[in-house]
Scaffold this motif. Structure first.
Motif, PDB file in Angstrom:
ATOM      1  N   ALA A   1       0.668  -1.171   0.110  1.00  0.00           N
ATOM      2  CA  ALA A   1       0.009  -0.085  -0.197  1.00  0.00           C
ATOM      3  C   ALA A   1       0.807   1.358   0.339  1.00  0.00           C
ATOM      4  CB  ALA A   1      -1.033   0.014   1.031  1.00  0.00           C
ATOM      5  N   ALA A   2       2.008   1.112   0.316  1.00  0.00           N
ATOM      6  CA  ALA A   2       2.939   2.209   0.526  1.00  0.00           C
ATOM      7  C   ALA A   2       3.705   2.494  -0.989  1.00  0.00           C
ATOM      8  CB  ALA A   2       4.241   2.091   1.073  1.00  0.00           C
ATOM      9  N   LEU A   3       3.144   1.748  -2.036  1.00  0.00           N
ATOM     10  CA  LEU A   3       3.994   2.189  -3.396  1.00  0.00           C
ATOM     11  C   LEU A   3       3.058   2.659  -4.536  1.00  0.00           C
ATOM     12  CD1 LEU A   3       5.389  -1.512  -3.666  1.00  0.00           C
ATOM     13  CD2 LEU A   3       6.713   0.426  -3.542  1.00  0.00           C
ATOM     14  N   PRO A   4       2.006   2.626  -4.664  1.00  0.00           N
ATOM     15  CA  PRO A   4       1.052   3.261  -6.015  1.00  0.00           C
ATOM     16  C   PRO A   4       1.380   4.612  -6.104  1.00  0.00           C
ATOM     17  CG  PRO A   4      -0.131   1.411  -4.854  1.00  0.00           C
ATOM     18  CD  PRO A   4       0.770   1.867  -3.750  1.00  0.00           C
ATOM     19  N   GLU A   5       1.069   5.398  -5.218  1.00  0.00           N
ATOM     20  CA  GLU A   5       1.167   7.017  -5.299  1.00  0.00           C
ATOM     21  C   GLU A   5       2.484   7.259  -5.323  1.00  0.00           C
ATOM     22  OE1 GLU A   5      -0.475  10.827  -5.461  1.00  0.00           O
ATOM     23  OE2 GLU A   5      -1.353   8.944  -5.531  1.00  0.00           O
ATOM     24  N   VAL A   6       3.326   6.972  -4.714  1.00  0.00           N
ATOM     25  CA  VAL A   6       4.668   7.336  -4.649  1.00  0.00           C
ATOM     26  C   VAL A   6       5.308   6.905  -5.922  1.00  0.00           C
ATOM     27  CG1 VAL A   6       5.216   7.830  -2.242  1.00  0.00           C
ATOM     28  CG2 VAL A   6       5.890   5.408  -3.151  1.00  0.00           C
ATOM     29  N   ALA A   7       5.251   5.515  -6.345  1.00  0.00           N
ATOM     30  CA  ALA A   7       6.001   5.079  -7.486  1.00  0.00           C
ATOM     31  C   ALA A   7       5.577   5.697  -8.851  1.00  0.00           C
ATOM     32  CB  ALA A   7       5.695   3.562  -7.424  1.00  0.00           C
ATOM     33  N   CYS A   8       4.029   5.855  -8.870  1.00  0.00           N
ATOM     34  CA  CYS A   8       3.604   6.416 -10.032  1.00  0.00           C
ATOM     35  C   CYS A   8       3.787   8.111 -10.086  1.00  0.00           C
ATOM     36  CB  CYS A   8       2.182   6.155 -10.089  1.00  0.00           C
ATOM     37  SG  CYS A   8       1.596   4.455 -10.400  1.00  0.00           S
ATOM     38  N   THR A   9       3.886   8.511  -8.957  1.00  0.00           N
ATOM     39  CA  THR A   9       4.521   9.955  -8.986  1.00  0.00           C
ATOM     40  C   THR A   9       5.857  10.204  -9.410  1.00  0.00           C
ATOM     41  OG1 THR A   9       2.814  10.496  -7.161  1.00  0.00           O
ATOM     42  CG2 THR A   9       4.847  12.061  -7.326  1.00  0.00           C
ATOM     43  N   VAL A  10       6.660   9.437  -8.909  1.00  0.00           N
ATOM     44  CA  VAL A  10       8.062   9.538  -9.099  1.00  0.00           C
ATOM     45  C   VAL A  10       8.176   9.037 -10.954  1.00  0.00           C
ATOM     46  CG1 VAL A  10      10.456   8.851  -8.784  1.00  0.00           C
ATOM     47  CG2 VAL A  10       8.928   9.367  -7.005  1.00  0.00           C
ATOM     48  N   MET A  11       7.642   8.051 -10.971  1.00  0.00           N
ATOM     49  CA  MET A  11       7.868   7.691 -12.451  1.00  0.00           C
ATOM     50  C   MET A  11       7.439   8.840 -13.496  1.00  0.00           C
ATOM     51  SD  MET A  11       8.998   5.731 -14.741  1.00  0.00           S
ATOM     52  CE  MET A  11       9.480   4.268 -13.651  1.00  0.00           C
ATOM     53  N   SER A  12       6.224   9.122 -13.092  1.00  0.00           N
ATOM     54  CA  SER A  12       5.551  10.080 -14.207  1.00  0.00           C
ATOM     55  C   SER A  12       6.194  11.622 -14.100  1.00  0.00           C
ATOM     56  CB  SER A  12       3.956  10.447 -13.670  1.00  0.00           C
ATOM     57  OG  SER A  12       3.886  11.077 -12.597  1.00  0.00           O
ATOM     58  N   ASN A  13       6.955  11.987 -12.846  1.00  0.00           N
ATOM     59  CA  ASN A  13       7.523  13.297 -12.956  1.00  0.00           C
ATOM     60  C   ASN A  13       9.153  13.184 -13.356  1.00  0.00           C
ATOM     61  OD1 ASN A  13       5.334  15.220 -12.204  1.00  0.00           O
ATOM     62  ND2 ASN A  13       4.808  13.491 -10.750  1.00  0.00           N
ATOM     63  N   VAL A  14       9.756  12.316 -12.485  1.00  0.00           N
ATOM     64  CA  VAL A  14      11.056  12.127 -12.681  1.00  0.00           C
ATOM     65  C   VAL A  14      11.386  11.621 -13.921  1.00  0.00           C
ATOM     66  CG1 VAL A  14      13.242  11.267 -11.682  1.00  0.00           C
ATOM     67  CG2 VAL A  14      11.597  12.352 -10.103  1.00  0.00           C
ATOM     68  N   VAL A  15      10.872  10.410 -14.419  1.00  0.00           N
ATOM     69  CA  VAL A  15      11.357   9.932 -15.617  1.00  0.00           C
ATOM     70  C   VAL A  15      10.730  10.519 -16.804  1.00  0.00           C
ATOM     71  CG1 VAL A  15      11.667   7.639 -16.499  1.00  0.00           C
ATOM     72  CG2 VAL A  15      12.012   7.820 -13.981  1.00  0.00           C
ATOM     73  N   MET A  16       9.344  10.349 -16.864  1.00  0.00           N
ATOM     74  CA  MET A  16       8.509  10.455 -18.036  1.00  0.00           C
ATOM     75  C   MET A  16       8.470  12.055 -18.348  1.00  0.00           C
ATOM     76  SD  MET A  16       5.283   7.962 -17.115  1.00  0.00           S
ATOM     77  CE  MET A  16       4.324   8.127 -18.726  1.00  0.00           C
ATOM     78  N   THR A  17       8.260  12.819 -17.495  1.00  0.00           N
ATOM     79  CA  THR A  17       8.352  14.223 -17.554  1.00  0.00           C
ATOM     80  C   THR A  17       9.817  14.957 -17.391  1.00  0.00           C
ATOM     81  OG1 THR A  17       6.329  14.580 -16.678  1.00  0.00           O
ATOM     82  CG2 THR A  17       7.618  16.444 -16.818  1.00  0.00           C
ATOM     83  N   GLY A  18      10.537  14.744 -16.358  1.00  0.00           N
ATOM     84  CA  GLY A  18      11.767  15.116 -16.167  1.00  0.00           C
ATOM     85  C   GLY A  18      12.843  14.555 -16.938  1.00  0.00           C
ATOM     86  N   ARG A  19      12.542  13.403 -17.604  1.00  0.00           N
ATOM     87  CA  ARG A  19      13.647  12.649 -18.366  1.00  0.00           C
ATOM     88  C   ARG A  19      14.797  12.600 -17.786  1.00  0.00           C
ATOM     89  NH1 ARG A  19      11.886  16.938 -20.966  1.00  0.00           N
ATOM     90  NH2 ARG A  19      13.962  17.820 -21.423  1.00  0.00           N
ATOM     91  N   LEU A  20      14.909  12.213 -16.661  1.00  0.00           N
ATOM     92  CA  LEU A  20      16.425  12.160 -15.928  1.00  0.00           C
ATOM     93  C   LEU A  20      17.117  10.792 -16.582  1.00  0.00           C
ATOM     94  CD1 LEU A  20      18.055  12.683 -13.525  1.00  0.00           C
ATOM     95  CD2 LEU A  20      16.886  10.558 -12.295  1.00  0.00           C
TER      96      LEU A  20
END
Length: 322
Positions: A113-132
């Motif tokens: 239960a600790a994963l969905p919000e943080v994992a999707c937030t980080v993936m969408s913003n750091v990787v998909m949007t931020g293109r780290l």
């Protein structure tokens, strides 16, 4: 069915049982994650999107108990976690099947239960949007938060360097244990000066907003990307466009909750798919792990909110319904 709707004080009430619409599944909830958005909704500052449940909770884990028409790829009894627009603080929740994720290998059902919000937030913003990219430098504000602890681990696992801010030596030490390379006590150090000495951050993940805008721009590297996902430090600030242009940098503001469930590369379905494909293998390998600060029963949701609001938590606060 027991559930918690935003109120002051928090009380557990009876609400109707959810029925799965076409394309949805019903999950018997075992645990739900507590997020700052829950506190804002409770205070009347963050209403759910149109059509979403007014029950608190943006993520949950549990077992599928019913399938709506047209659902494929899932079965009753399967252990899952899910990204929600609302409804997690309840015994059962209906959710679009495209927002459901398998529990990663090696993770117990409560911790999932600790994963969905943080994992999707980080993936969408750091990787998909931020293109780290590997070798780049990511600055994470609030490195001891649920999002911060996950972002540090994911970026480190992807081969990036990580700088983070926190307010105590203990929290900074924990961030270092998770993979952060540059530790900045924001109470005593100017993060913009520290980052400038490192050549600037290629990506900044910011939960503060207005209060940090000027210094975030100063902290960016040439071609840097500032991604703002929170407004804990206010919603309005003056932007020095000249400083932004001189660095050929960009500023993006995003949300996750209000995105459509389906319908293109910015949808929740697209984010969930990318998260499962890229983050779940790193969890299975042990390179990324859920960081859980505390677990309380649903009846103690008020204490869970106080724990999160205190700023003392490291990682996620969870509620259990079993």
């Amino acid at each position: 069915m027991r559930a918690i709707v935003g109120s002051e004080p928090i009380v557990v009430i009876d609400v109707p049982e959810p029925e799965p619409a076409a394309g949805e599944v019903v999950i018997d909830v075992v645990a739900a994650g507590v997020n700052r958005a829950d506190l804002l909704q409770r205070a009347g500052h963050y209403p759910p999107p149109p059509g979403a449940s007014d029950v608190l909770g943006l993520e949950a884990s549990g077992r599928i108990s019913a399938l709506g028409a047209g659902v494929t790829g899932w079965s009753v009894g399967e252990e899952v976690c899910a990204l929600l627009a609302g409804g997690g603080y309840a015994e059962r929740v209906a959710v679009p099947s495209v927002q459901v994720m398998p529990v990663p290998r090696g993770v117990d059902l409560v911790s999932a239960a600790a994963l969905p919000e943080v994992a999707c937030t980080v993936m969408s913003n750091v990787v998909m949007t931020g293109r780290l990219a590997p070798g780049e430098l990511l600055l994470v504000h609030g490195g001891s938060s649920g999002i911060g602890t996950h972002a540090i681990q994911l970026a480190h696992a992807l081969g990036a360097r990580v700088a983070t801010t926190a307010r105590t030596a203990d929290k900074l030490a924990r961030a270092g244990d998770l993979g952060a390379d540059i530790l900045i006590n924001y109470a005593t150090d100017d993060f913009a000066e520290r980052l400038a000495a490192e050549g600037g951050a290629d990506v900044i993940l910011d939960i503060i907003g207005a209060k940090y805008l000027e210094r975030n721009i100063a902290a960016l590297a040439t071609n840097g990307r500032l991604v703002i996902i929170g407004m804990q430090g206010g919603a309005k600030a003056e932007l020095n466009i000249g400083a932004l242009m001189a660095k050929r940098a960009s500023v993006t503001g995003t949300t996750l909750r209000s995105r459509p469930s389906t319908g293109g590369p910015d949808s929740k379905a697209a984010v969930v798919t990318e998260t499962v494909a890229r983050t779940w293998p790193l969890i299975a390998s042990g390179d990324v792990s859920p960081v859980v600060d505390s677990v309380l029963p649903l009846a103690e949701a008020d204490a869970a909110h106080n724990r999160l609001n205190s700023g003392d938590a490291v990682g996620k606060v969870l509620l259990t319904l079993a």
